[in-house]
Design a protein around this motif. Structure first.
Motif, PDB file in Angstrom:
ATOM      1  N   VAL A 116       0.836  -1.207   0.000  1.00  0.00           N
ATOM      2  CA  VAL A 116       0.000   0.000   0.000  1.00  0.00           C
ATOM      3  C   VAL A 116       0.870   1.256   0.000  1.00  0.00           C
ATOM      4  N   LYS A 117       2.060   1.166   0.557  1.00  0.00           N
ATOM      5  CA  LYS A 117       2.984   2.302   0.567  1.00  0.00           C
ATOM      6  C   LYS A 117       3.498   2.612  -0.840  1.00  0.00           C
ATOM      7  N   ILE A 118       3.524   1.601  -1.696  1.00  0.00           N
ATOM      8  CA  ILE A 118       3.998   1.755  -3.077  1.00  0.00           C
ATOM      9  C   ILE A 118       2.847   2.113  -4.012  1.00  0.00           C
ATOM     10  N   ASN A 119       1.684   1.505  -3.741  1.00  0.00           N
ATOM     11  CA  ASN A 119       0.525   1.673  -4.613  1.00  0.00           C
ATOM     12  C   ASN A 119      -0.722   1.631  -3.735  1.00  0.00           C
ATOM     13  N   SER A 120      -1.345   2.766  -3.496  1.00  0.00           N
ATOM     14  CA  SER A 120      -2.499   2.831  -2.593  1.00  0.00           C
ATOM     15  C   SER A 120      -3.692   2.015  -3.094  1.00  0.00           C
ATOM     16  N   ASP A 121      -3.751   1.712  -4.375  1.00  0.00           N
ATOM     17  CA  ASP A 121      -4.839   0.892  -4.919  1.00  0.00           C
ATOM     18  C   ASP A 121      -4.834  -0.522  -4.337  1.00  0.00           C
ATOM     19  N   VAL A 122      -3.699  -0.957  -3.845  1.00  0.00           N
ATOM     20  CA  VAL A 122      -3.558  -2.310  -3.316  1.00  0.00           C
ATOM     21  C   VAL A 122      -4.496  -2.548  -2.125  1.00  0.00           C
ATOM     22  N   LYS A 123      -4.868  -1.493  -1.418  1.00  0.00           N
ATOM     23  CA  LYS A 123      -5.731  -1.661  -0.232  1.00  0.00           C
ATOM     24  C   LYS A 123      -7.057  -2.320  -0.591  1.00  0.00           C
TER      25      LYS A 123
END
Length: 160
Positions: A116-123
């Protein structure tokens, strides 16, 4: 893509990503192999395994030694594009919906918090623990249905 030691390696990072993007425009599925020296050795001793390695979309090199061997034997210079690099690059690209399968839930939860720190969409992506059991005991139809419902472009599977 060229063949070295009977494996169809793709060393060009740009071409790897172009191949993935192009493949995702078509229906169906495919896979990418990440091959190090041990995989290369095993594949050259087992023709069925070699067929699996070469049967996917492409194979990337997860070894610093394979490019060294290629340089010594063929005089061509390449760099590895290891599994963790392609994983990071695809996550950071923010181009795809992904699903993460395998390993234990605690590990998946830790992975999610870091990604999530790299890509907020991952959440909003699925992280699903697969059971440790015999291959014949998996409920493949249920797993396939879950993936289909999720709508993921890319499925990441932790095998170990």
């Amino acid at each position: 893509m060229k063949t070295y030691f009977n494996i169809r390696y793709e060393f060009d990072k740009k071409r790897v990503h172009e191949s993935i993007a192009e493949r995702l425009t078509q229906p169906g599925s495919d896979y990418i192999c990440v091959a190090d020296g041990v995989i290369m050795n095993t594949a050259n001793r087992d023709s069925g395994y070699l067929e699996i390695i070469n049967g996917g979309l492409l194979t990337i090199c997860d070894s610093g030694y394979v490019p060294l061997y290629i340089k010594w034997i063929y005089g061509e210079k390449f760099e590895q594009y290891c599994g963790s690099e392609i994983f990071y690059d695809i996550i950071a690209s923010r181009k795809y919906r992904m699903i993460f399968l395998g390993t234990q839930q605690a590990t998946l939860d830790g992975l999610k918090s870091e990604l999530v720190k790299i890509n907020s969409d991952v959440k909003d992506m699925t992280f699903y623990e697969l059971p440790f059991c015999k291959v014949t005991e998996f409920d493949y139809p249920a797993i396939a249905e879950m993936i289909e419902k999720d709508g993921a472009d890319i499925v990441w599977i932790a095998l170990g």
